[in-house]
Scaffold this motif. Structure first.
Motif, PDB file in Angstrom:
ATOM      1  N   LYS A   1       6.378   5.450  -1.248  1.00 19.42           N
ATOM      2  CA  LYS A   1       7.271   4.850  -0.237  1.00 19.42           C
ATOM      3  C   LYS A   1       8.385   5.815   0.187  1.00 19.42           C
ATOM      4  O   LYS A   1       8.909   5.697   1.287  1.00 19.42           O
ATOM      5  N   GLY A   2       8.746   6.766  -0.686  1.00 15.47           N
ATOM      6  CA  GLY A   2       9.780   7.741  -0.330  1.00 15.47           C
ATOM      7  C   GLY A   2       9.310   8.702   0.763  1.00 15.47           C
ATOM      8  O   GLY A   2      10.122   9.326   1.448  1.00 15.47           O
ATOM      9  N   PHE A   3       7.984   8.818   0.914  1.00 17.52           N
ATOM     10  CA  PHE A   3       7.429   9.661   1.987  1.00 17.52           C
ATOM     11  C   PHE A   3       7.162   8.861   3.259  1.00 17.52           C
ATOM     12  O   PHE A   3       7.376   9.346   4.364  1.00 17.52           O
ATOM     13  N   TYR A   4       6.659   7.636   3.090  1.00 19.54           N
ATOM     14  CA  TYR A   4       6.161   6.873   4.232  1.00 19.54           C
ATOM     15  C   TYR A   4       6.971   5.634   4.566  1.00 19.54           C
ATOM     16  O   TYR A   4       6.730   5.008   5.598  1.00 19.54           O
ATOM     17  N   GLY A   5       7.904   5.256   3.682  1.00 26.98           N
ATOM     18  CA  GLY A   5       8.499   3.946   3.823  1.00 26.98           C
ATOM     19  C   GLY A   5       7.464   2.897   3.458  1.00 26.98           C
ATOM     20  O   GLY A   5       6.335   3.223   3.069  1.00 26.98           O
ATOM     21  N   HIS A   6       7.852   1.626   3.591  1.00 28.40           N
ATOM     22  CA  HIS A   6       6.911   0.549   3.276  1.00 28.40           C
ATOM     23  C   HIS A   6       6.143   0.225   4.550  1.00 28.40           C
ATOM     24  O   HIS A   6       6.694  -0.320   5.500  1.00 28.40           O
ATOM     25  N   THR A   7       4.862   0.566   4.548  1.00 25.36           N
ATOM     26  CA  THR A   7       4.033   0.383   5.746  1.00 25.36           C
ATOM     27  C   THR A   7       3.265  -0.944   5.722  1.00 25.36           C
ATOM     28  O   THR A   7       2.219  -1.079   6.344  1.00 25.36           O
ATOM     29  N   LEU A   8       3.808  -1.913   4.991  1.00 18.90           N
ATOM     30  CA  LEU A   8       3.260  -3.283   4.931  1.00 18.90           C
ATOM     31  C   LEU A   8       1.767  -3.293   4.609  1.00 18.90           C
ATOM     32  O   LEU A   8       1.344  -2.724   3.621  1.00 18.90           O
ATOM     33  N   GLY A   9       0.951  -3.909   5.500  1.00 21.59           N
ATOM     34  CA  GLY A   9      -0.476  -4.042   5.222  1.00 21.59           C
ATOM     35  C   GLY A   9      -1.228  -2.726   5.162  1.00 21.59           C
ATOM     36  O   GLY A   9      -2.332  -2.660   4.625  1.00 21.59           O
ATOM     37  N   ALA A  10      -0.631  -1.666   5.708  1.00 17.83           N
ATOM     38  CA  ALA A  10      -1.299  -0.358   5.659  1.00 17.83           C
ATOM     39  C   ALA A  10      -1.068   0.328   4.322  1.00 17.83           C
ATOM     40  O   ALA A  10      -1.839   1.203   3.920  1.00 17.83           O
TER      41      ALA A  10
ATOM     42  N   GLY B   1      16.992  -0.972  -1.798  1.00 18.08           N
ATOM     43  CA  GLY B   1      16.008  -1.730  -1.020  1.00 18.08           C
ATOM     44  C   GLY B   1      14.994  -0.851  -0.309  1.00 18.08           C
ATOM     45  O   GLY B   1      14.900   0.341  -0.570  1.00 18.08           O
ATOM     46  N   VAL B   2      14.263  -1.469   0.610  1.00 15.73           N
ATOM     47  CA  VAL B   2      13.144  -0.790   1.277  1.00 15.73           C
ATOM     48  C   VAL B   2      13.586   0.024   2.484  1.00 15.73           C
ATOM     49  O   VAL B   2      14.598  -0.272   3.113  1.00 15.73           O
ATOM     50  N   SER B   3      12.790   1.048   2.777  1.00 16.84           N
ATOM     51  CA  SER B   3      12.799   1.679   4.100  1.00 16.84           C
ATOM     52  C   SER B   3      11.460   1.277   4.700  1.00 16.84           C
ATOM     53  O   SER B   3      10.442   1.346   4.016  1.00 16.84           O
ATOM     54  N   LEU B   4      11.443   0.858   5.947  1.00 19.78           N
ATOM     55  CA  LEU B   4      10.182   0.429   6.539  1.00 19.78           C
ATOM     56  C   LEU B   4       9.477   1.594   7.210  1.00 19.78           C
ATOM     57  O   LEU B   4      10.104   2.577   7.600  1.00 19.78           O
ATOM     58  N   GLY B   5       8.173   1.471   7.323  1.00 19.63           N
ATOM     59  CA  GLY B   5       7.388   2.549   7.913  1.00 19.63           C
ATOM     60  C   GLY B   5       6.191   1.995   8.647  1.00 19.63           C
ATOM     61  O   GLY B   5       5.908   0.795   8.599  1.00 19.63           O
ATOM     62  N   GLU B   6       5.474   2.891   9.329  1.00 26.73           N
ATOM     63  CA  GLU B   6       4.256   2.468  10.022  1.00 26.73           C
ATOM     64  C   GLU B   6       3.184   3.532   9.828  1.00 26.73           C
ATOM     65  O   GLU B   6       3.485   4.719   9.677  1.00 26.73           O
ATOM     66  N   ALA B   7       1.951   3.070   9.803  1.00 24.31           N
ATOM     67  CA  ALA B   7       0.827   3.976   9.584  1.00 24.31           C
ATOM     68  C   ALA B   7      -0.461   3.198   9.806  1.00 24.31           C
ATOM     69  O   ALA B   7      -0.467   1.961   9.806  1.00 24.31           O
ATOM     70  N   THR B   8      -1.542   3.953   9.965  1.00 24.39           N
ATOM     71  CA  THR B   8      -2.871   3.347   9.862  1.00 24.39           C
ATOM     72  C   THR B   8      -3.695   4.247   8.946  1.00 24.39           C
ATOM     73  O   THR B   8      -3.446   5.448   8.849  1.00 24.39           O
ATOM     74  N   ALA B   9      -4.625   3.637   8.238  1.00 25.17           N
ATOM     75  CA  ALA B   9      -5.510   4.399   7.354  1.00 25.17           C
ATOM     76  C   ALA B   9      -6.899   3.801   7.481  1.00 25.17           C
ATOM     77  O   ALA B   9      -7.049   2.612   7.761  1.00 25.17           O
ATOM     78  N   ALA B  10      -7.906   4.648   7.287  1.00 20.39           N
ATOM     79  CA  ALA B  10      -9.287   4.164   7.402  1.00 20.39           C
ATOM     80  C   ALA B  10     -10.146   4.810   6.331  1.00 20.39           C
ATOM     81  O   ALA B  10      -9.928   5.973   5.965  1.00 20.39           O
ATOM     82  N   VAL B  11     -11.092   4.035   5.810  1.00 22.38           N
ATOM     83  CA  VAL B  11     -12.038   4.563   4.815  1.00 22.38           C
ATOM     84  C   VAL B  11     -13.425   3.981   5.079  1.00 22.38           C
ATOM     85  O   VAL B  11     -13.554   2.966   5.762  1.00 22.38           O
ATOM     86  N   LEU B  12     -14.417   4.639   4.512  1.00 22.89           N
ATOM     87  CA  LEU B  12     -15.767   4.075   4.496  1.00 22.89           C
ATOM     88  C   LEU B  12     -16.097   3.721   3.059  1.00 22.89           C
ATOM     89  O   LEU B  12     -16.038   4.577   2.167  1.00 22.89           O
ATOM     90  N   VAL B  13     -16.398   2.442   2.824  1.00 24.56           N
ATOM     91  CA  VAL B  13     -16.817   1.979   1.500  1.00 24.56           C
ATOM     92  C   VAL B  13     -18.338   1.839   1.557  1.00 24.56           C
ATOM     93  O   VAL B  13     -18.875   1.224   2.476  1.00 24.56           O
ATOM     94  N   SER B  14     -19.020   2.453   0.571  1.00 23.85           N
ATOM     95  CA  SER B  14     -20.477   2.560   0.683  1.00 23.85           C
ATOM     96  C   SER B  14     -21.157   2.499  -0.674  1.00 23.85           C
ATOM     97  O   SER B  14     -20.564   2.841  -1.698  1.00 23.85           O
ATOM     98  N   ALA B  15     -22.434   2.096  -0.665  1.00 23.67           N
ATOM     99  CA  ALA B  15     -23.229   2.133  -1.898  1.00 23.67           C
ATOM    100  C   ALA B  15     -23.909   3.492  -2.038  1.00 23.67           C
ATOM    101  O   ALA B  15     -24.573   3.782  -3.025  1.00 23.67           O
TER     102      ALA B  15
END
Length: 383
Positions: A303-312, A205-219
């Protein structure tokens, strides 16, 4: 002429580091953020999860703001976004949008029984708080579609820029490990008693995790790290928490994304998969990949590094995959030992150097949602 879409800035905040570089260094060393935790405020018994220390979040946040009103998740999101906005030099005007992507948001606010706390648990309030920190001029857009939220935000940003609503879109995705999330996955009996082992025979099964990530999407192609060339989301409406047994939704998402990208499945050099290590998810992905003749394409789950960080997870894993492409290096699928799915897939067992031109990012989530995005390496001409 449909606009070409790029990701030009990236960042992430995880237990392995507060910028992309330190995360890549940790992955190359084989470090995992998943540790054994004894925290009765989160769960009565010990559990494995990937959690960021409060002290690190607070001291990093103190360097950019003296404000004390922000929740823990808001601080994590602001920390992920701040360098992306700063380095981009882009004006936050009416042509610059902000997308916030999360599964559970500030669900921890509900611990306190007050009207204010109840209000703070709303996703639009979370988005407003983060947007106001940076003085975005446009109304924030919230994407909350279970565990595809992070990668879905990239495809929504791509479409919004192509429809000429905006020129640039900042995206942040984040979720935290909370009592609510832990008890939910525990009730499903989906939590692993050891660090998760995606695609492995003895995974539980899963290991849970937490994180935030950010990107800039641009033309704007200048400083582009990667080009976004195809995307699709399909809901197979199979079950509230169980994926389709034939991988139908994922199969169609990938098929559509490849069609838009105008490339054959065989052109893919790498797949950054969802790989939550539950028996149903991994099996479903293996079936979908095999139906598309992708069984030989190198695939990993982070996921083996971060766990499952859901929406992140979808955005964090995209940020790491972009580095894979630009360093021409495949990262190991940590925790993998012996194949434990019915179809053969080519799981990356150790870090290796190889040329990567095209990669696929997939994610699947509760309620039957599936998202696939195809990316292409940007060839910077040497003048």
């Amino acid at each position: 002429m449909i606009k070409e879409i790029y990701i030009t800035e990236t960042n992430c905040i995880t237990p392995l580091g507060f910028d992309v570089e330190s995360n890549i260094e940790a992955i190359l060393r084989g470090d995992s953020g998943i540790q054994l935790h004894h925290d009765v405020s989160l769960m009565p018994n010990s559990f494995y999860a990937s959690i960021i220390s409060d002290e690190k979040i607070n001291s990093a946040f103190a360097k950019i703001s003296s404000e004390t009103k922000y929740s823990r998740l808001e601080k994590m999101m602001i920390l992920a976004l701040e360098p992306v906005i700063k380095n981009s030099g882009i004006e936050l005007n009416s042509k610059t949008a902000f997308i916030l992507s999360t599964t559970k948001g500030n669900v921890t606010a509900l611990k306190n029984n007050s009207e204010e706390s109840f209000n703070n648990a709303h996703l639009d309030i979370l988005a407003k708080n983060v947007a106001e920190f940076f003085n975005f001029q446009t109304q924030p857009i919230v994407i909350s579609n279970a565990c595809v939220s992070g990668i879905l935000a990239v495809s929504v940003a791509k479409r919004m820029i192509q429809s000429e609503l905006y020129d640039n879109i900042f995206v942040v995705a984040g979720d935290e490990v909370s009592e609510f999330v832990l008890s939910g996955f525990n009730a499903f009996q989906a939590m692993s008693e050891l660090p998760c082992k995606p695609y492995s025979k003895n995974r539980t099964g899963v290991s849970l995790g937490e994180a935030t990530a950010a990107v800039l999407v641009s033309a704007e192609a200048k400083n582009a790290k990667i080009k976004v060339i195809g995307d699709s989301s399909i809901n197979d409406a199979n079950h509230i928490s169980g994926p389709s047994r034939t991988g139908e939704g994922l199969f169609r998402s990938i098929e559509n994304a490849l069609k838009e990208a105008k490339i054959e499945a065989q052109k893919l050099d790498y797949i950054s998969a969802h790989g939550t290590a539950t028996p149903f998810n991994d099996e479903m992905e293996a079936i979908a990949f095999s139906r598309l003749n992708l069984q030989n394409v190198p695939v990993n789950s982070l996921k083996g590094f971060y766990g499952h960080t859901l929406g992140a997870s979808g955005l964090l894993e995209t940020v790491i995959a972009i580095e894979s492409v630009n360093q021409n290096r495949l990262f190991e699928s940590k925790g993998f030992d012996e194949i434990g799915v019915s179809e053969s897939i080519n799981v990356i067992e150790k870090n290796e150097e190889t040329n990567i031109d095209f990669f696929l990012k997939t994610a699947s989530g509760f309620g039957g949602c599936n998202t696939a995005v195809v990316f292409e390496k940007v060839k910077h001409e040497l003048h």
